[in-house]
Design a protein around this motif. Structure first.
Motif, PDB file in Angstrom:
ATOM      1  N   ASP A 108       0.810  -1.214   0.000  1.00 57.66           N
ATOM      2  CA  ASP A 108       0.000   0.000   0.000  1.00 57.66           C
ATOM      3  C   ASP A 108       0.837   1.255   0.000  1.00 57.66           C
ATOM      4  OD1 ASP A 108      -2.083  -1.613   2.460  1.00 57.66           O
ATOM      5  OD2 ASP A 108      -2.102  -1.734   0.272  1.00 57.66           O
ATOM      6  N   LYS A 109       2.004   1.175   0.636  1.00 54.10           N
ATOM      7  CA  LYS A 109       2.757   2.399   0.861  1.00 54.10           C
ATOM      8  C   LYS A 109       3.861   2.579  -0.168  1.00 54.10           C
ATOM      9  CE  LYS A 109       1.806   3.186   5.654  1.00 54.10           C
ATOM     10  NZ  LYS A 109       2.327   3.378   6.980  1.00 54.10           N
ATOM     11  N   THR A 110       4.109   3.833  -0.500  1.00 55.32           N
ATOM     12  CA  THR A 110       5.195   4.147  -1.426  1.00 55.32           C
ATOM     13  C   THR A 110       6.527   3.807  -0.786  1.00 55.32           C
ATOM     14  OG1 THR A 110       3.848   6.029  -2.066  1.00 55.32           O
ATOM     15  CG2 THR A 110       6.118   6.034  -2.827  1.00 55.32           C
ATOM     16  N   LYS A 111       7.409   3.232  -1.561  1.00 52.33           N
ATOM     17  CA  LYS A 111       8.754   2.958  -1.055  1.00 52.33           C
ATOM     18  C   LYS A 111       9.596   4.221  -1.204  1.00 52.33           C
ATOM     19  CE  LYS A 111       8.544  -1.939  -1.817  1.00 52.33           C
ATOM     20  NZ  LYS A 111       8.722  -3.035  -2.742  1.00 52.33           N
ATOM     21  N   VAL A 112      10.137   4.680  -0.097  1.00 49.55           N
ATOM     22  CA  VAL A 112      10.971   5.888  -0.135  1.00 49.55           C
ATOM     23  C   VAL A 112      12.395   5.496  -0.554  1.00 49.55           C
ATOM     24  CG1 VAL A 112      11.874   7.829   1.203  1.00 49.55           C
ATOM     25  CG2 VAL A 112       9.562   6.990   1.639  1.00 49.55           C
ATOM     26  N   ILE A 113      12.925   4.452   0.088  1.00 52.15           N
ATOM     27  CA  ILE A 113      14.288   3.988  -0.229  1.00 52.15           C
ATOM     28  C   ILE A 113      14.213   2.508  -0.582  1.00 52.15           C
ATOM     29  CG2 ILE A 113      16.618   3.600   0.704  1.00 52.15           C
ATOM     30  CD1 ILE A 113      15.915   5.900   2.746  1.00 52.15           C
ATOM     31  N   ILE A 133      20.736   1.957  -5.384  1.00 55.75           N
ATOM     32  CA  ILE A 133      19.842   2.552  -4.390  1.00 55.75           C
ATOM     33  C   ILE A 133      18.833   3.397  -5.168  1.00 55.75           C
ATOM     34  CG2 ILE A 133      19.653   4.139  -2.438  1.00 55.75           C
ATOM     35  CD1 ILE A 133      22.604   3.395  -1.770  1.00 55.75           C
ATOM     36  N   TYR A 134      17.566   3.222  -4.844  1.00 54.44           N
ATOM     37  CA  TYR A 134      16.503   4.001  -5.484  1.00 54.44           C
ATOM     38  C   TYR A 134      15.834   4.875  -4.447  1.00 54.44           C
ATOM     39  CZ  TYR A 134      17.018   0.533  -9.192  1.00 54.44           C
ATOM     40  OH  TYR A 134      17.537  -0.269 -10.162  1.00 54.44           O
ATOM     41  N   TYR A 135      15.571   6.127  -4.845  1.00 55.94           N
ATOM     42  CA  TYR A 135      14.816   7.047  -4.005  1.00 55.94           C
ATOM     43  C   TYR A 135      13.491   7.320  -4.714  1.00 55.94           C
ATOM     44  CZ  TYR A 135      13.115  11.388  -2.047  1.00 55.94           C
ATOM     45  OH  TYR A 135      12.295  12.342  -1.485  1.00 55.94           O
ATOM     46  N   ARG A 136      12.413   6.905  -4.100  1.00 59.18           N
ATOM     47  CA  ARG A 136      11.073   7.042  -4.689  1.00 59.18           C
ATOM     48  C   ARG A 136      11.059   6.571  -6.144  1.00 59.18           C
ATOM     49  NH1 ARG A 136       7.202   9.147  -1.594  1.00 59.18           N
ATOM     50  NH2 ARG A 136       7.815  10.164   0.352  1.00 59.18           N
ATOM     51  N   GLY A 137      11.679   5.413  -6.351  1.00 56.78           N
ATOM     52  CA  GLY A 137      11.641   4.780  -7.676  1.00 56.78           C
ATOM     53  C   GLY A 137      12.702   5.243  -8.649  1.00 56.78           C
ATOM     54  N   GLU A 138      13.463   6.288  -8.309  1.00 60.43           N
ATOM     55  CA  GLU A 138      14.518   6.787  -9.201  1.00 60.43           C
ATOM     56  C   GLU A 138      15.879   6.315  -8.703  1.00 60.43           C
ATOM     57  OE1 GLU A 138      14.425   8.616 -11.940  1.00 60.43           O
ATOM     58  OE2 GLU A 138      12.257   8.959 -11.949  1.00 60.43           O
ATOM     59  N   SER A 139      16.687   5.784  -9.604  1.00 53.73           N
ATOM     60  CA  SER A 139      18.046   5.404  -9.208  1.00 53.73           C
ATOM     61  C   SER A 139      18.819   6.660  -8.827  1.00 53.73           C
ATOM     62  CB  SER A 139      18.760   4.713 -10.362  1.00 53.73           C
ATOM     63  OG  SER A 139      20.135   4.594 -10.047  1.00 53.73           O
ATOM     64  N   LYS A 178      17.258  10.491 -12.460  1.00 54.92           N
ATOM     65  CA  LYS A 178      16.845  11.895 -12.602  1.00 54.92           C
ATOM     66  C   LYS A 178      17.292  12.740 -11.416  1.00 54.92           C
ATOM     67  CE  LYS A 178      12.685  11.022 -15.313  1.00 54.92           C
ATOM     68  NZ  LYS A 178      11.270  10.707 -15.142  1.00 54.92           N
ATOM     69  N   ILE A 179      17.575  12.074 -10.309  1.00 56.80           N
ATOM     70  CA  ILE A 179      17.923  12.827  -9.097  1.00 56.80           C
ATOM     71  C   ILE A 179      19.438  12.781  -8.886  1.00 56.80           C
ATOM     72  CG2 ILE A 179      17.437  10.795  -7.624  1.00 56.80           C
ATOM     73  CD1 ILE A 179      16.459  12.831  -5.488  1.00 56.80           C
ATOM     74  N   THR A 180      20.038  13.924  -8.598  1.00 52.46           N
ATOM     75  CA  THR A 180      21.485  13.939  -8.368  1.00 52.46           C
ATOM     76  C   THR A 180      21.772  13.542  -6.924  1.00 52.46           C
ATOM     77  OG1 THR A 180      21.532  16.215  -7.559  1.00 52.46           O
ATOM     78  CG2 THR A 180      21.742  15.907  -9.951  1.00 52.46           C
ATOM     79  N   GLY A 181      23.009  13.161  -6.665  1.00 52.93           N
ATOM     80  CA  GLY A 181      23.428  12.809  -5.310  1.00 52.93           C
ATOM     81  C   GLY A 181      23.162  13.947  -4.332  1.00 52.93           C
TER      82      GLY A 181
END
Length: 248
Positions: A3-8, A64-70, A75-78
């Motif tokens: 049910d819950k979104t995975k943050v990490i 490691i994925y943050y909210r589905g993004e590697s 798309k997300i920088t370090g």
């Protein structure tokens, strides 16, 4: 997906220091609003896992994925990803030359580009929450260990992160100060904050965590509901660790 979104999400994470393989093929997730406690003896890889998740250490392999993004070339920088995670260390890591308030506003002003006024309002909100509002002019050297750690928690919260990571937040404290810090962390859990806590405080892990992860020799041996892990561990290694720890 549940049910819950995975943050990490951590997939096949491996970390070696020279010939020493500290993390071996680690897979696990932290979902929104979940409190995950990582337990295990010294040298089991718990702190290294946390340091890889917040990029203080770079994993040797894995994703490691943050909210589905590697976070490795997604798309997300370090740097962006780091601002999403609040980190609370064993040794507080406060700026000794800054007041309590300035410790909590420097990140929001410099990194998040907030105005001094807005940063101050946010910092005051969290300093009140951890019971440190009357110490805003104090320097860290004037505070007890428990007070320093509460300021460090307020500083992490002042960045308004998506998740909080705690690396053994009470292990540098005198025993009589442990309770005040755990009480603050527990209150954050009750507010629904997403937290990943490496801890050796077994009663805290049992009472506050939604899920407990037991690590030994660089692998996750067992994870699950705290009641299950503490009363009915499936693995001999978990049983032996808990017996040792709870008898101390």
């Amino acid at each position: 997906m549940g049910d819950k979104t995975k943050v990490i999400e951590v997939r096949h994470l491996q970390k070696s220091f020279g010939a020493n393989e500290v993390l071996k093929d680690i897979n696990f997730d932290v979902s929104e609003g979940e409190v995950v406690c990582v337990i295990g003896s010294s040298g089991s890889g718990k702190s290294t896992l946390l340091r890889c998740i917040n990029l203080l250490e770079i994993a040797s392999s894995g994703e490691i994925y943050y909210r589905g993004e590697s976070i490795h070339g997604g798309k997300i920088t370090g740097a962006q990803y780091r601002t999403k995670l609040g980190m609370v260390f064993q040794q507080f890591n406060l700026f000794n030359n800054l007041s309590v308030l300035d410790n909590c506003t420097v990140g929001p002003v410099k990194v998040l580009k907030k105005s001094k006024q807005e940063a101050r309002e946010i910092a005051m909100k969290y300093l009140k929450q951890v019971g440190m509002a009357e110490y805003i002019e104090a320097r860290p050297s004037q505070l007890s260990g428990g007070q320093k750690q509460r300021v460090a928690i307020a500083r992490a919260l002042s960045m308004e992160p998506d998740a909080l990571l705690f690396d053994e937040p009470t292990s540098a404290l005198d025993p009589e100060m442990v309770g005040e810090v755990l009480k603050v962390i527990k209150s954050l859990a009750e507010m629904g904050l997403t937290m990943l806590v490496v801890t050796h405080e077994m009663a805290f892990a049992r009472d506050v965590a939604d899920r407990v992860v037991f690590m030994d020799q660089g692998i996750i041996v067992e994870e699950g509901d705290p009641r299950e892990i503490f009363t009915n561990p499936k693995h001999e290694r978990t049983r032996a660790f808990l017996k040792r720890t709870l008898e101390q």
